[in-house]
Design a protein around this motif. Structure first.
Motif, short mmCIF file in Angstrom:
data_model
loop_
_atom_site.label_atom_id
_atom_site.label_comp_id
_atom_site.label_asym_id
_atom_site.label_seq_id
_atom_site.Cartn_x
_atom_site.Cartn_y
_atom_site.Cartn_z
N GLU A 130 0.84 -1.20 0.00
CA GLU A 130 0.00 0.00 0.00
C GLU A 130 0.87 1.25 0.00
OE1 GLU A 130 -3.20 2.52 -0.14
OE2 GLU A 130 -3.06 0.39 -0.62
N GLU A 131 1.90 1.25 0.81
CA GLU A 131 2.83 2.38 0.85
C GLU A 131 3.50 2.56 -0.51
OE1 GLU A 131 6.80 3.81 3.33
OE2 GLU A 131 5.83 1.92 3.84
N LEU A 132 3.92 1.47 -1.11
CA LEU A 132 4.54 1.51 -2.43
C LEU A 132 3.58 2.08 -3.47
CD1 LEU A 132 7.05 0.73 -4.13
CD2 LEU A 132 5.96 -1.49 -4.48
N ARG A 133 2.33 1.62 -3.44
CA ARG A 133 1.33 2.10 -4.38
C ARG A 133 1.08 3.60 -4.22
NH1 ARG A 133 -3.61 3.49 -4.69
NH2 ARG A 133 -4.11 3.06 -2.54
N MET A 134 1.00 4.07 -2.98
CA MET A 134 0.76 5.49 -2.71
C MET A 134 1.91 6.36 -3.23
SD MET A 134 -2.19 5.78 -1.23
CE MET A 134 -2.18 7.34 -0.40
N ILE A 135 3.13 5.90 -3.06
CA ILE A 135 4.30 6.65 -3.53
C ILE A 135 4.30 6.73 -5.05
CG2 ILE A 135 6.83 6.62 -3.70
CD1 ILE A 135 6.79 5.26 -0.87
N ALA A 136 3.93 5.62 -5.70
CA ALA A 136 4.07 5.49 -7.15
C ALA A 136 2.88 6.01 -7.94
CB ALA A 136 4.31 4.03 -7.52
N GLU A 137 1.75 6.24 -7.31
CA GLU A 137 0.52 6.50 -8.07
C GLU A 137 0.54 7.75 -8.94
OE1 GLU A 137 -2.77 6.72 -5.40
OE2 GLU A 137 -2.03 8.51 -4.39
N LYS A 138 1.36 8.73 -8.65
CA LYS A 138 1.35 9.98 -9.40
C LYS A 138 2.35 10.01 -10.55
CE LYS A 138 -0.13 12.49 -5.36
NZ LYS A 138 0.37 13.07 -4.14
N ASN A 139 3.12 8.94 -10.71
CA ASN A 139 4.15 8.92 -11.73
C ASN A 139 4.04 7.62 -12.53
OD1 ASN A 139 6.85 8.14 -12.84
ND2 ASN A 139 7.47 10.12 -11.99
N MET A 147 4.57 -2.02 -10.12
CA MET A 147 3.84 -3.20 -10.60
C MET A 147 4.82 -4.34 -10.88
SD MET A 147 1.08 -4.73 -11.14
CE MET A 147 -0.12 -3.45 -11.02
N ALA A 148 5.95 -4.02 -11.48
CA ALA A 148 6.96 -5.06 -11.75
C ALA A 148 7.48 -5.64 -10.43
CB ALA A 148 8.11 -4.48 -12.56
N MET A 149 7.70 -4.80 -9.43
CA MET A 149 8.15 -5.27 -8.13
C MET A 149 7.10 -6.20 -7.51
SD MET A 149 9.77 -1.70 -6.72
CE MET A 149 10.09 -2.22 -5.06
N TYR A 150 5.85 -5.81 -7.62
CA TYR A 150 4.76 -6.62 -7.06
C TYR A 150 4.69 -7.98 -7.75
CZ TYR A 150 0.16 -8.13 -5.56
OH TYR A 150 -0.86 -8.86 -5.04
N LEU A 152 7.06 -9.58 -9.37
CA LEU A 152 8.22 -10.39 -9.03
C LEU A 152 8.10 -11.00 -7.64
CD1 LEU A 152 11.08 -8.20 -10.51
CD2 LEU A 152 10.36 -10.45 -11.33
N ASN A 153 7.52 -10.23 -6.72
CA ASN A 153 7.38 -10.71 -5.35
C ASN A 153 6.18 -11.62 -5.16
OD1 ASN A 153 9.38 -9.50 -3.29
ND2 ASN A 153 8.98 -7.89 -4.77
N ALA A 154 5.29 -11.67 -6.13
CA ALA A 154 4.10 -12.51 -6.02
C ALA A 154 4.45 -13.99 -6.16
CB ALA A 154 3.06 -12.11 -7.07
N ASP A 155 5.58 -14.28 -6.77
CA ASP A 155 6.01 -15.66 -6.94
C ASP A 155 6.39 -16.23 -5.58
OD1 ASP A 155 7.58 -17.99 -7.38
OD2 ASP A 155 8.06 -17.31 -9.40
#
Length: 181
Positions: A130-139, A147-150, A152-155
């Motif tokens: 959630e913190e990652l999404r909030m930081i990234a949402e404007k760019n 999304m790529a980090m998510y 990769l970590n979903a595996d």
């Protein structure tokens, strides 16, 4: 991952002339200055026999550190170049070493904020999705990276290997502390 440590070492060639190396270092092994300089030198020295020196291109190393490299002069983002120590004239623009200190985002300058370097650093330090999404949402680019980090970590296998790496790092710190005692 098999050695219970994670390596982020990305080498990129831009326009067949600029070599860019990104390296993430989370543990201070006290050899960063030498290692980063060696990496930069290796990237710069890529001419083949008979090629003109002017074709050497540019080598840029970016170290993303989760520790402060120079405690006596902490800095969030630093750019190092070869220069004359008397008059500070830059020798050339082809040999550049950058350091991003993830522990000192608080020292980001106005220029760092203008280029959103502090936002990228916060992405590396985010503790939750959630913190990652909030930081990234404007760019757009940060959103793509998040999304790529998510993904990769979903595996599950990768997640378990990363957890094993974290456990190994905790063990190493504990052993170092015990040895020091």
């Amino acid at each position: 991952i098999e050695n219970k440590q994670f390596v982020l070492d990305i080498n990129i060639t831009l326009n067949n002339n600029i070599c860019l190396n990104l390296e993430l270092q989370v543990i201070n092994r006290t050899n960063w200055q030498d290692r980063s300089l060696i990496y930069l030198c290796r990237m710069f020295d890529r001419l083949q026999r008979g090629e003109d020196y002017a074709e050497s291109g540019c080598a840029i190393h970016i170290g993303i550190l989760d520790f402060t490299l120079f405690e006596e002069v902490p800095e969030f983002y630093a750019c190092y170049k070869m220069l004359n120590v008397k008059n500070h004239h830059v020798f050339n623009e082809k040999f550049v070493l950058n350091v991003l200190d993830l522990k000192r985002i608080d020292l980001a300058t106005e220029e760092d904020r203008r280029y959103e370097i502090d936002c990228w650093a916060r992405m590396f330090k985010a503790g939750t999705w959630e913190e990652l999404r909030m930081i990234a949402e404007k760019n757009k680019y940060m959103s793509e990276a998040a999304m790529a980090m998510y993904e990769l970590n979903a595996d599950e296998i990768i997640r378990q290997q990363c957890m094993a790496r974290e456990e190994y790092n905790r063990y190493e710190k504990m052993m170092a502390r015990k040895l020091a005692e």
